[in-house]
Write a protein that holds these residues in place. Structure first.
Motif, PDB file in Angstrom:
ATOM      1  N   THR A 148      16.594 -19.352   8.654  1.00 44.42           N
ATOM      2  CA  THR A 148      16.993 -18.146   7.940  1.00 44.42           C
ATOM      3  C   THR A 148      17.678 -17.160   8.873  1.00 44.42           C
ATOM      4  O   THR A 148      18.660 -16.507   8.498  1.00 44.42           O
ATOM      5  CB  THR A 148      15.769 -17.477   7.293  1.00 44.42           C
ATOM      6  OG1 THR A 148      15.046 -18.452   6.535  1.00 44.42           O
ATOM      7  CG2 THR A 148      16.188 -16.337   6.387  1.00 44.42           C
TER       8      THR A 148
ATOM      9  N   ALA B 143       7.229 -20.471   2.187  1.00 46.61           N
ATOM     10  CA  ALA B 143       7.099 -19.604   3.358  1.00 46.61           C
ATOM     11  C   ALA B 143       8.058 -18.425   3.212  1.00 46.61           C
ATOM     12  O   ALA B 143       8.889 -18.176   4.080  1.00 46.61           O
ATOM     13  CB  ALA B 143       7.397 -20.391   4.641  1.00 46.61           C
TER      14      ALA B 143
ATOM     15  N   MET C  94       3.109 -18.339  10.473  1.00 42.83           N
ATOM     16  CA  MET C  94       4.573 -18.258  10.577  1.00 42.83           C
ATOM     17  C   MET C  94       5.170 -19.673  10.616  1.00 42.83           C
ATOM     18  O   MET C  94       4.793 -20.490  11.439  1.00 42.83           O
ATOM     19  CB  MET C  94       4.969 -17.499  11.840  1.00 42.83           C
ATOM     20  CG  MET C  94       6.476 -17.441  12.116  1.00 42.83           C
ATOM     21  SD  MET C  94       7.378 -16.431  10.928  1.00 42.83           S
ATOM     22  CE  MET C  94       6.863 -14.803  11.440  1.00 42.83           C
ATOM     23  N   ASN C  95       6.075 -19.945   9.709  1.00 42.75           N
ATOM     24  CA  ASN C  95       6.801 -21.212   9.699  1.00 42.75           C
ATOM     25  C   ASN C  95       8.065 -21.018  10.544  1.00 42.75           C
ATOM     26  O   ASN C  95       9.052 -20.443  10.087  1.00 42.75           O
ATOM     27  CB  ASN C  95       7.155 -21.610   8.261  1.00 42.75           C
ATOM     28  CG  ASN C  95       7.767 -22.994   8.166  1.00 42.75           C
ATOM     29  OD1 ASN C  95       8.527 -23.413   9.033  1.00 42.75           O
ATOM     30  ND2 ASN C  95       7.440 -23.698   7.099  1.00 42.75           N
ATOM     31  N   TRP C  96       8.027 -21.511  11.789  1.00 44.37           N
ATOM     32  CA  TRP C  96       9.109 -21.211  12.731  1.00 44.37           C
ATOM     33  C   TRP C  96      10.407 -21.926  12.373  1.00 44.37           C
ATOM     34  O   TRP C  96      11.490 -21.438  12.677  1.00 44.37           O
ATOM     35  CB  TRP C  96       8.682 -21.579  14.157  1.00 44.37           C
ATOM     36  CG  TRP C  96       7.611 -20.663  14.667  1.00 44.37           C
ATOM     37  CD1 TRP C  96       6.291 -20.948  14.834  1.00 44.37           C
ATOM     38  CD2 TRP C  96       7.774 -19.290  15.047  1.00 44.37           C
ATOM     39  NE1 TRP C  96       5.609 -19.853  15.296  1.00 44.37           N
ATOM     40  CE2 TRP C  96       6.494 -18.819  15.443  1.00 44.37           C
ATOM     41  CE3 TRP C  96       8.857 -18.413  15.100  1.00 44.37           C
ATOM     42  CZ2 TRP C  96       6.284 -17.507  15.873  1.00 44.37           C
ATOM     43  CZ3 TRP C  96       8.644 -17.110  15.532  1.00 44.37           C
ATOM     44  CH2 TRP C  96       7.388 -16.668  15.910  1.00 44.37           C
TER      45      TRP C  96
ATOM     46  N   PHE D 158      11.870 -19.695   9.764  1.00 38.77           N
ATOM     47  CA  PHE D 158      12.290 -18.456  10.449  1.00 38.77           C
ATOM     48  C   PHE D 158      13.626 -18.652  11.156  1.00 38.77           C
ATOM     49  O   PHE D 158      14.557 -17.853  10.988  1.00 38.77           O
ATOM     50  CB  PHE D 158      11.223 -18.038  11.461  1.00 38.77           C
ATOM     51  CG  PHE D 158      11.639 -16.884  12.339  1.00 38.77           C
ATOM     52  CD1 PHE D 158      11.412 -15.580  11.934  1.00 38.77           C
ATOM     53  CD2 PHE D 158      12.257 -17.113  13.561  1.00 38.77           C
ATOM     54  CE1 PHE D 158      11.807 -14.508  12.742  1.00 38.77           C
ATOM     55  CE2 PHE D 158      12.654 -16.061  14.373  1.00 38.77           C
ATOM     56  CZ  PHE D 158      12.429 -14.752  13.965  1.00 38.77           C
TER      57      PHE D 158
ATOM     58  N   VAL E 125      11.122 -12.472   7.330  1.00 38.23           N
ATOM     59  CA  VAL E 125      11.068 -11.978   8.708  1.00 38.23           C
ATOM     60  C   VAL E 125      12.282 -12.461   9.500  1.00 38.23           C
ATOM     61  O   VAL E 125      12.853 -11.724  10.310  1.00 38.23           O
ATOM     62  CB  VAL E 125       9.760 -12.422   9.392  1.00 38.23           C
ATOM     63  CG1 VAL E 125       9.785 -12.090  10.884  1.00 38.23           C
ATOM     64  CG2 VAL E 125       8.568 -11.743   8.735  1.00 38.23           C
ATOM     65  N   GLY E 126      12.700 -13.709   9.271  1.00 33.53           N
ATOM     66  CA  GLY E 126      13.884 -14.227   9.951  1.00 33.53           C
ATOM     67  C   GLY E 126      15.130 -13.441   9.599  1.00 33.53           C
ATOM     68  O   GLY E 126      15.940 -13.087  10.472  1.00 33.53           O
TER      69      GLY E 126
ATOM     70  N   GLY F 235      12.571 -19.738   1.663  1.00 31.86           N
ATOM     71  CA  GLY F 235      11.181 -19.320   1.537  1.00 31.86           C
ATOM     72  C   GLY F 235      10.455 -19.985   0.394  1.00 31.86           C
ATOM     73  O   GLY F 235       9.317 -20.431   0.546  1.00 31.86           O
TER      74      GLY F 235
ATOM     75  N   GLY G 248       7.493 -15.338   3.425  1.00 32.49           N
ATOM     76  CA  GLY G 248       7.286 -14.336   4.474  1.00 32.49           C
ATOM     77  C   GLY G 248       8.055 -14.672   5.738  1.00 32.49           C
ATOM     78  O   GLY G 248       8.701 -13.802   6.339  1.00 32.49           O
ATOM     79  N   SER G 249       8.011 -15.940   6.160  1.00 36.04           N
ATOM     80  CA  SER G 249       8.735 -16.364   7.359  1.00 36.04           C
ATOM     81  C   SER G 249      10.238 -16.215   7.172  1.00 36.04           C
ATOM     82  O   SER G 249      10.956 -15.790   8.084  1.00 36.04           O
ATOM     83  CB  SER G 249       8.398 -17.817   7.692  1.00 36.04           C
ATOM     84  OG  SER G 249       7.015 -17.982   7.933  1.00 36.04           O
TER      85      SER G 249
END
Length: 250
Positions: free
Chosen positions: A9, A143, A1-3, A6, A149-150, A138, A145-146
């Motif tokens: 976003t 990233a 996970m790229n915080w 995240f 999710v954000g 992303g 996916g991160s």
């Protein structure tokens, strides 16, 4: 996970989700909750499809040209938010929320297709901006996916709070949030566009910090300047029947 992706976003998507909630609640209260929620669900399905399709299409794209395109897109996208945030904060103050949406109340018998369309259109249009944000962050940071999710977290959290008690969401200082997210997007847009052009940033990603501070300081100075200009009395207009200064001296 790229915080970092995240969080960025999540914050950017929050603005659009607040708009979504405002539209869905307005349609639900004034027309039909069933039609409003079904329209919103259809709009969210379209959002998921767009993000998935864009993510697959950009999976094998070369990174540097992609960052140039994404950075340029973010700069074009964020400049409008930043401009609106500066003007609206200078006019309404930092604490102004989104307020209430108005929807026509001409509801007939049977399923309310007009209400469904209003909700679907509102969620789809705001969702399109969320999709742009997700794909931009992303793909540039590799990233997706991160970023997805954000955005999903913003939709679930703000959506749930908004449907449970819209008055709480309406009080979120959207004007201030718009300004700060505009600064955030402008910072990332500048960084990625320059990297796409082959610019080597000193201290690499730590340059995002001083870029953000620079843009935020500039935005705050502009808010103060525009607020000052708004407080100035308008210059009196010279009536046509009044002689000008040059005419009086003749």
């Amino acid at each position: 996970m790229n915080w970092g992706v995240f969080a960025s976003t999540f914050l950017a998507a929050t603005i659009e989700v607040i708009e979504m909630v405002a539209i869905v609640v307005a349609v639900g209260v004034t027309r039909s909750w069933r039609a409003s929620l079904l329209g919103a669900a259809a709009g969210l399905v379209l959002l998921v499809v767009l993000i998935a399709a864009a993510g697959i299409a950009l999976r094998n794209a070369p990174l540097e040209p992609l960052r140039l395109v994404v950075g340029s897109l973010l700069l074009a996208f964020s400049s409008g938010w930043l401009r609106k945030g500066i003007l609206r904060v200078s006019r309404d103050g930092w604490a102004a929320g989104i307020g209430e949406e108005e929807v026509e109340e001409d509801v007939g018998e049977g399923f309310d297709w007009t209400g469904w369309f209003l909700s679907f259109k509102g969620v789809s249009l705001e969702g399109l901006e969320v999709a742009v944000i997700v794909v931009a962050f992303g793909s540039a940071a590799q990233a997706i996916g991160s970023a997805a999710v954000g955005a999903a977290a913003a939709v679930v959290l703000i959506g749930a709070i908004g449907l449970a008690t819209y008055q709480l969401v309406a009080r979120i200082p959207r004007r201030a949030l718009q300004l700060f997210v505009g600064v955030l997007l402008t910072t990332f847009g500048t960084f990625w566009a320059a990297e796409g052009l082959g610019v080597g940033w000193p201290a690499s990603e730590l340059s995002l910090l001083w870029l953000g501070v620079f843009y935020l300081g500039t935005a705050l100075l502009l808010v103060r300047a525009v607020s000052y200009w708004r407080r100035q009395p308008a210059a009196p207009r010279l009536r046509r029947d009044e002689p000008s200064f040059a005419g009086e001296s003749r």
